[in-house]
Structure formats: structure tokens, C-alpha cells
Design a protein around this motif. Structure first.
Motif, PDB file in Angstrom:
ATOM      1  N   UNK A 277       0.850  -1.177   0.000  1.00  0.00           N
ATOM      2  CA  UNK A 277       0.000   0.000   0.000  1.00  0.00           C
ATOM      3  C   UNK A 277       0.893   1.236   0.000  1.00  0.00           C
ATOM      4  N   UNK A 278       0.297   2.351  -0.430  1.00  0.00           N
ATOM      5  CA  UNK A 278       1.112   3.552  -0.610  1.00  0.00           C
ATOM      6  C   UNK A 278       0.381   4.785  -0.088  1.00  0.00           C
ATOM      7  N   UNK A 279       1.156   5.821   0.205  1.00  0.00           N
ATOM      8  CA  UNK A 279       0.587   7.113   0.553  1.00  0.00           C
ATOM      9  C   UNK A 279       1.502   8.202   0.009  1.00  0.00           C
ATOM     10  N   UNK A 280       0.936   9.364  -0.190  1.00  0.00           N
ATOM     11  CA  UNK A 280       1.687  10.502  -0.705  1.00  0.00           C
ATOM     12  C   UNK A 280       2.207  11.337   0.454  1.00  0.00           C
ATOM     13  N   UNK A 281       3.478  11.670   0.397  1.00  0.00           N
ATOM     14  CA  UNK A 281       4.076  12.548   1.407  1.00  0.00           C
ATOM     15  C   UNK A 281       4.539  13.827   0.719  1.00  0.00           C
ATOM     16  N   UNK A 282       4.311  14.951   1.388  1.00  0.00           N
ATOM     17  CA  UNK A 282       4.656  16.235   0.801  1.00  0.00           C
ATOM     18  C   UNK A 282       3.493  16.845   0.057  1.00  0.00           C
ATOM     19  N   UNK A 283       3.530  18.167  -0.080  1.00  0.00           N
ATOM     20  CA  UNK A 283       2.431  18.906  -0.700  1.00  0.00           C
ATOM     21  C   UNK A 283       2.767  19.463  -2.075  1.00  0.00           C
ATOM     22  N   UNK A 284       3.991  19.893  -2.274  1.00  0.00           N
ATOM     23  CA  UNK A 284       4.394  20.515  -3.532  1.00  0.00           C
ATOM     24  C   UNK A 284       4.507  19.454  -4.620  1.00  0.00           C
ATOM     25  N   UNK A 285       3.813  19.629  -5.751  1.00  0.00           N
ATOM     26  CA  UNK A 285       3.903  18.633  -6.824  1.00  0.00           C
ATOM     27  C   UNK A 285       5.330  18.399  -7.322  1.00  0.00           C
ATOM     28  N   UNK A 286       6.204  19.376  -7.131  1.00  0.00           N
ATOM     29  CA  UNK A 286       7.579  19.237  -7.613  1.00  0.00           C
ATOM     30  C   UNK A 286       8.424  18.334  -6.716  1.00  0.00           C
ATOM     31  N   UNK A 287       8.025  18.170  -5.464  1.00  0.00           N
ATOM     32  CA  UNK A 287       8.859  17.395  -4.545  1.00  0.00           C
ATOM     33  C   UNK A 287       8.128  16.250  -3.856  1.00  0.00           C
ATOM     34  N   UNK A 288       6.804  16.236  -3.870  1.00  0.00           N
ATOM     35  CA  UNK A 288       6.083  15.198  -3.136  1.00  0.00           C
ATOM     36  C   UNK A 288       6.357  13.827  -3.744  1.00  0.00           C
ATOM     37  N   UNK A 289       6.211  12.795  -2.922  1.00  0.00           N
ATOM     38  CA  UNK A 289       6.528  11.436  -3.328  1.00  0.00           C
ATOM     39  C   UNK A 289       5.413  10.485  -2.910  1.00  0.00           C
ATOM     40  N   UNK A 290       5.173   9.467  -3.728  1.00  0.00           N
ATOM     41  CA  UNK A 290       4.309   8.363  -3.318  1.00  0.00           C
ATOM     42  C   UNK A 290       5.217   7.265  -2.796  1.00  0.00           C
ATOM     43  N   UNK A 291       5.014   6.884  -1.549  1.00  0.00           N
ATOM     44  CA  UNK A 291       5.894   5.898  -0.928  1.00  0.00           C
ATOM     45  C   UNK A 291       5.083   4.766  -0.317  1.00  0.00           C
ATOM     46  N   UNK A 292       5.726   3.648  -0.114  1.00  0.00           N
ATOM     47  CA  UNK A 292       5.068   2.518   0.533  1.00  0.00           C
ATOM     48  C   UNK A 292       4.822   2.839   2.004  1.00  0.00           C
ATOM     49  N   UNK A 293       3.776   2.249   2.553  1.00  0.00           N
ATOM     50  CA  UNK A 293       3.407   2.537   3.947  1.00  0.00           C
ATOM     51  C   UNK A 293       4.323   1.838   4.943  1.00  0.00           C
ATOM     52  N   UNK A 294       5.245   1.040   4.448  1.00  0.00           N
ATOM     53  CA  UNK A 294       6.266   0.417   5.280  1.00  0.00           C
ATOM     54  C   UNK A 294       7.623   0.854   4.739  1.00  0.00           C
ATOM     55  N   UNK A 295       8.409   1.485   5.605  1.00  0.00           N
ATOM     56  CA  UNK A 295       9.734   1.952   5.201  1.00  0.00           C
ATOM     57  C   UNK A 295      10.793   0.975   5.702  1.00  0.00           C
ATOM     58  N   UNK A 296      11.860   0.825   4.946  1.00  0.00           N
ATOM     59  CA  UNK A 296      12.947  -0.089   5.297  1.00  0.00           C
ATOM     60  C   UNK A 296      14.159   0.698   5.761  1.00  0.00           C
ATOM     61  N   UNK A 297      14.623   0.415   6.963  1.00  0.00           N
ATOM     62  CA  UNK A 297      15.809   1.072   7.496  1.00  0.00           C
ATOM     63  C   UNK A 297      17.079   0.353   7.071  1.00  0.00           C
ATOM     64  N   UNK A 298      18.052   1.131   6.598  1.00  0.00           N
ATOM     65  CA  UNK A 298      19.319   0.567   6.114  1.00  0.00           C
ATOM     66  C   UNK A 298      20.475   0.873   7.061  1.00  0.00           C
ATOM     67  N   UNK A 299      20.172   1.165   8.320  1.00  0.00           N
ATOM     68  CA  UNK A 299      21.188   1.629   9.255  1.00  0.00           C
ATOM     69  C   UNK A 299      22.394   0.703   9.341  1.00  0.00           C
ATOM     70  N   UNK A 300      22.164  -0.601   9.382  1.00  0.00           N
ATOM     71  CA  UNK A 300      23.269  -1.547   9.589  1.00  0.00           C
ATOM     72  C   UNK A 300      23.800  -2.140   8.292  1.00  0.00           C
TER      73      UNK A 300
END
Length: 328
Positions: free
Chosen positions: A2-25
Motif C-alpha cells: 500500500x502507498x501514501x503521498x508525502x509532501x504537498x508541492x507537486x515538484x517534490x512530493x513522493x508516493x511511498x510505501x506505507x512500510x519503510x525499510x531502514x538501512x542503518x546496519x
């Protein structure tokens, strides 16, 4: 997925998955082959929102960080990853000298640091524009106007898209957003904070890092996000490092209070009803709540990732959600 849109400006907003993957390690304690396998499976499942930082993971091998960004750059190039994957990174908490422990000697959020660190992150990731760039920790030695203008400058020249903030007190986030709005500049739109199902004690300091006490998700931040629907809340460490399911992972002392047993009892009851793991219930609770949250999960194996991916399709009933919400 599933996805949701983050950001308001059409030039920068993104559609992203509702689960984010951390790459810290990734690239340090999680080797390259395993990291690539996890990233491949995440992308195959429709995941499009990967999180890193310019200081990950300095504490593993006593560097200044950058290993995670470098690995993601290699993965992007080897897989031909394009604009469909949003990679978020952070700056401000990179140590000034190699170290294996958290220190007060970090780069901070001056205009010079923001410009130079963003450029180095772009080089390591191999991208022309940073999709989402966070201010990682507070810097009280730099005027907020300088920080706001520097981040906005990256957006203006096309080297950054969305802006975000992590580990700042809510009043400082609001101050920075007001400064940006008054000047007609882009401001923080994504907030990344520690958040999970269990509530933290309010009579103890929240979280600590090299920069001192940090704001974590509490009532003031939740009410802020509720009243500002343009903001997106990303929750890091939502599974408490395995403490929901592993007996060898004790709860943080900040969770030691009378309300925790009741919420754990509710969580286990809903887990039994649904046939899902407690971790999956927590992730589903975050994703589908009154204030929708994007959980940011780590994984050291594909099997761990699979458990989190399955939570996306877990729909809690209104009754189950009420039982979780109302547990005291």
C-alpha cells in the motif's frame, strides 16, 4: 503493498510505501550480500521507501559513517534503481572524527555543513537529488534561520526534494516551520521520531543522543501532527529492537510503568485473535491509526523482513483497534 503521498508541492512530493525499510546496519554489521538480498526482496514486494543517514553506522567500526549510503549507492547502480525508489537520508549527527561511541562532537546544522554534507551524501548514494533530507538532531548553537535557509537552498537548486526533521522538540519544529513559512521557503514536512505501541513514561527524560535530551513521540507531537495533516510521521524502532517477542530483549526503563502490562495483554490478545505476530499487530496499528504513521523497520535477514511485509495486509477490526487504544 500500500502507498501514501508525502509532501504537498507537486515538484517534490513522493508516493511511498506505507512500510519503510531502514538501512542503518547495511554495509557494516549486516554484510553486503545479505543487505542486497533484503533490499531486493523489499523492492520485489513493492517497497519504495528506504531510510539511511550520513552517520550510519560509525559506532560499528569506529568511522565517521557513510557505509550505509555507500552500500545503497552500489545496490542502486547494480540493480538499475531509478526514481521509483525514495531514499531518505539525514545529516547533522555525523561525528567530526572517527569514533565508536556517541559524542557531542558532531557536525551540526550550519549552512556550510548542510551544503557540504548533502553533497557528499549525493555522491555516496549516486543520485542527483536527495528525495528526502532530514535534520537528524537539534543544533542549538546555530540560528534556526540559518538552518532553514540552508535546507531551502538545496531545494531551490534541485539537490534536495522533501525536507524532514528528526529528534527535535516539537516546539523547535514549529519554530523552524514558522520561520520557513514567513520567508516563503520550503519547510519540514516529514517528522521521524521513535514511536511504538507501548507508551513512554512522562516523568523521565525522553530519549538521549550525542546532542542531549531529545523529543520522542508523546501527546504534544501527536496532537501537532493531528492538527497539521500536511505532515507525515515516520516511526523508527517501532518494534523496540525485538522486545515484543524476545525474552532476551528487555524493555527500555522508560516503558516501565503501570500501563505497560495492560497494553501488552491487549496486544497479545489481538495477536492470538488474528493469528498474526505481536510485531505485525504493532505495525498494522501504526499504519491504520487515526493518525496514520509510516513505520520504519530494520531487518538483518529476509525472514525478518517477510514478517514485517505481511503486516501491511493485516487489517485490524474497529473493535480490535479500540481494545488496543483503550488499554491503560
Amino acid at each position: 503493498m500500500r502507498y501514501r503521498t508525502i509532501g504537498q508541492d507537486p515538484a517534490t512530493r513522493r508516493e511511498v510505501s506505507v512500510l519503510s525499510l531502514g538501512a542503518m546496519r547495511f554495509g557494516t554489521s549486516t554484510d553486503e550480500a545479505t543487505s542486497f538480498a533484503i533490499l531486493d526482496r523489499y523492492a520485489e514486494a513493492g517497497g519504495t521507501f528506504i531510510d539511511t543517514s550520513n552517520n550510519y553506522a560509525f559506532w560499528v567500526d569506529g568511522t565517521q559513517g557513510g557505509e550505509s549510503e555507500e552500500l545503497l549507492g552500489r545496490w542502486r547502480r547494480s540493480r538499475g534503481v531509478g526514481v521509483g525508489i525514495t531514499i531518505a537520508t539525514k545529516l547533522g549527527a555525523r561525528p567530526n572524527t572517527p569514533t565508536s561511541t556517541f559524542s557531542h562532537d558532531i557536525e551540526g546544522l550550519s549552512a556550510t555543513v548542510i551544503r557540504e554534507s548533502a553533497e557528499r551524501s549525493r555522491e555516496r548514494l549516486g543520485v542527483d537529488r536527495l528525495d528526502l533530507l532530514y535534520a537528524h538532531v537539534e543544533d542549538r548553537d546555530v540560528p534556526v534561520t540559518e538552518t532553514v535557509e540552508a535546507f531551502a537552498g538545496l531545494v531551490a537548486d534541485g539537490t534536495a526534494g522533501l525536507l524532514g526533521v528528526s529528534n527535535h522538540w516539537a516546539w523547535r519544529v514549529e519554530r523552524a516551520r514558522n520561520v520557513a513559512a514567513a520567508a516563503g521557503l520550503p519547510g519540514y514536512e516529514v517528522l521521524q521520531y521513535h514511536h511504538s505501541y507501548l507508551r513512554r513514561r512522562t516523568d523521565l527524560p525522553t530519549l538521549r543522543s550525542a546532542d542531549g535530551e531529545l523529543g520522542a513521540v508523546a501527546g504534544d507531537l501527536l496532537s501537532y501532527v493531528r492538527d497539521e495533516p500536511s505532515l507525515t510521521l515516520v516511526a523508527y524502532s517501532p518494534l523496540l529492537g525485538g522486545a515484543y517477542t524476545r525474552g532476551d530483549k528487555p524493555l527500555d526503563p522508560g516503558l516501565d510503568h503501570a500501563g505497560t502490562p495492560a497494553r501488552l495483554e491487549a496486544l497479545r490478545a489481538v495477536s492470538k485473535e488474528t493469528g498474526a505476530t505481536p510485531n505485525q499487530v504493532v505495525l498494522s496499528w501504526l499504519i491504520g491509526g487515526e493518525i496514520p504513521v509510516i513505520p520504519l523497520v530494520g531487518a538483518s535477514s529476509v525472514a525478518q523482513l517477510e514478517e514485517s511485509l505481511a503486516a501491511v495486509d493485516l487489517d485490524l477490526t474497529p473493535e480490535q483497534r479500540a481494545r488496543l487504544d483503550e488499554a491503560r
